[in-house]
Write a protein that holds these residues in place. Sequence first.
Motif, PDB file in Angstrom:
ATOM      1  N   LEU A 190     -64.598   8.971   4.901  1.00 31.99           N
ATOM      2  CA  LEU A 190     -63.221   9.356   5.176  1.00 31.99           C
ATOM      3  C   LEU A 190     -63.130  10.828   5.541  1.00 31.99           C
ATOM      4  O   LEU A 190     -64.013  11.615   5.203  1.00 31.99           O
ATOM      5  CB  LEU A 190     -62.346   9.127   3.931  1.00 31.99           C
ATOM      6  N   SER A 191     -62.045  11.192   6.190  1.00 32.84           N
ATOM      7  CA  SER A 191     -61.675  12.592   6.369  1.00 32.84           C
ATOM      8  C   SER A 191     -60.568  12.867   5.364  1.00 32.84           C
ATOM      9  O   SER A 191     -59.785  11.972   5.029  1.00 32.84           O
ATOM     10  CB  SER A 191     -61.143  12.839   7.774  1.00 32.84           C
ATOM     11  N   MET A 192     -60.469  14.097   4.886  1.00 32.85           N
ATOM     12  CA  MET A 192     -59.496  14.416   3.861  1.00 32.85           C
ATOM     13  C   MET A 192     -58.863  15.773   4.137  1.00 32.85           C
ATOM     14  O   MET A 192     -59.537  16.690   4.601  1.00 32.85           O
ATOM     15  CB  MET A 192     -60.208  14.453   2.506  1.00 32.85           C
ATOM     16  N   SER A 193     -57.577  15.874   3.837  1.00 32.64           N
ATOM     17  CA  SER A 193     -56.926  17.176   3.825  1.00 32.64           C
ATOM     18  C   SER A 193     -55.945  17.201   2.666  1.00 32.64           C
ATOM     19  O   SER A 193     -55.409  16.166   2.267  1.00 32.64           O
ATOM     20  CB  SER A 193     -56.224  17.471   5.152  1.00 32.64           C
ATOM     21  N   GLY A 232     -49.632  16.258  -1.832  1.00 34.19           N
ATOM     22  CA  GLY A 232     -50.273  15.007  -1.478  1.00 34.19           C
ATOM     23  C   GLY A 232     -51.602  15.267  -0.804  1.00 34.19           C
ATOM     24  O   GLY A 232     -51.917  16.403  -0.428  1.00 34.19           O
ATOM     25  N   TRP A 233     -52.403  14.242  -0.695  1.00 33.39           N
ATOM     26  CA  TRP A 233     -53.696  14.306  -0.025  1.00 33.39           C
ATOM     27  C   TRP A 233     -53.640  13.311   1.106  1.00 33.39           C
ATOM     28  O   TRP A 233     -53.152  12.192   0.945  1.00 33.39           O
ATOM     29  CB  TRP A 233     -54.816  13.931  -0.978  1.00 33.39           C
ATOM     30  N   SER A 234     -54.168  13.691   2.230  1.00 32.55           N
ATOM     31  CA  SER A 234     -54.186  12.827   3.397  1.00 32.55           C
ATOM     32  C   SER A 234     -55.627  12.387   3.661  1.00 32.55           C
ATOM     33  O   SER A 234     -56.522  13.217   3.751  1.00 32.55           O
ATOM     34  CB  SER A 234     -53.630  13.600   4.597  1.00 32.55           C
ATOM     35  N   PHE A 235     -55.814  11.081   3.755  1.00 33.93           N
ATOM     36  CA  PHE A 235     -57.130  10.509   4.044  1.00 33.93           C
ATOM     37  C   PHE A 235     -57.025   9.751   5.360  1.00 33.93           C
ATOM     38  O   PHE A 235     -56.037   9.070   5.620  1.00 33.93           O
ATOM     39  CB  PHE A 235     -57.561   9.548   2.934  1.00 33.93           C
ATOM     40  N   TYR A 253     -57.427   3.729  14.241  1.00 34.42           N
ATOM     41  CA  TYR A 253     -57.255   4.886  13.364  1.00 34.42           C
ATOM     42  C   TYR A 253     -56.354   4.472  12.208  1.00 34.42           C
ATOM     43  O   TYR A 253     -55.297   3.884  12.398  1.00 34.42           O
ATOM     44  CB  TYR A 253     -56.614   6.035  14.147  1.00 34.42           C
ATOM     45  N   LYS A 254     -56.793   4.763  10.983  1.00 31.09           N
ATOM     46  CA  LYS A 254     -56.008   4.463   9.790  1.00 31.09           C
ATOM     47  C   LYS A 254     -55.846   5.748   9.000  1.00 31.09           C
ATOM     48  O   LYS A 254     -56.708   6.623   9.029  1.00 31.09           O
ATOM     49  CB  LYS A 254     -56.723   3.431   8.909  1.00 31.09           C
ATOM     50  N   ASN A 255     -54.742   5.838   8.265  1.00 32.64           N
ATOM     51  CA  ASN A 255     -54.579   6.979   7.374  1.00 32.64           C
ATOM     52  C   ASN A 255     -53.765   6.575   6.155  1.00 32.64           C
ATOM     53  O   ASN A 255     -53.074   5.557   6.166  1.00 32.64           O
ATOM     54  CB  ASN A 255     -53.944   8.170   8.103  1.00 32.64           C
ATOM     55  N   ARG A 256     -53.893   7.377   5.131  1.00 37.98           N
ATOM     56  CA  ARG A 256     -53.194   7.107   3.879  1.00 37.98           C
ATOM     57  C   ARG A 256     -52.867   8.438   3.239  1.00 37.98           C
ATOM     58  O   ARG A 256     -53.718   9.315   3.133  1.00 37.98           O
ATOM     59  CB  ARG A 256     -54.109   6.281   2.969  1.00 37.98           C
ATOM     60  N   ILE A 257     -51.618   8.613   2.809  1.00 37.62           N
ATOM     61  CA  ILE A 257     -51.223   9.802   2.055  1.00 37.62           C
ATOM     62  C   ILE A 257     -51.070   9.377   0.607  1.00 37.62           C
ATOM     63  O   ILE A 257     -50.404   8.384   0.307  1.00 37.62           O
ATOM     64  CB  ILE A 257     -49.911  10.406   2.601  1.00 37.62           C
TER      65      ILE A 257
END
Length: 83
Positions: A27-30, A36-39, A53-57
């Motif tokens: 995963l990529s993370m910020s 919150g954290w964004s993946f 492309y998928k993402n999850r906060i």
Amino acid sequence: MIYEFKYRLSQKSSLATIAKAVRALGLSMSIEKRGGWSFSWFEEDPATGKEIYKNRIVLDENVAEWLNLELEAHELLAPEVEP
């Protein structure tokens, strides 16, 4: 079976341990400014074979729990031993 993670992440896990889990999952993370954290990651669509492309906060307090679920789903975390 040898698991990459023997212990579950907790709210007190270090950023280095969280980063190791994120890398193991691909995963990529910020870390977001508002708690919150964004993946994000790419996943193959079984119907088309194309990458999506998928993402999850995830809120701060839920990061360890969400990562533990993902690690279990990818068989990277040893299962909990019941007493």
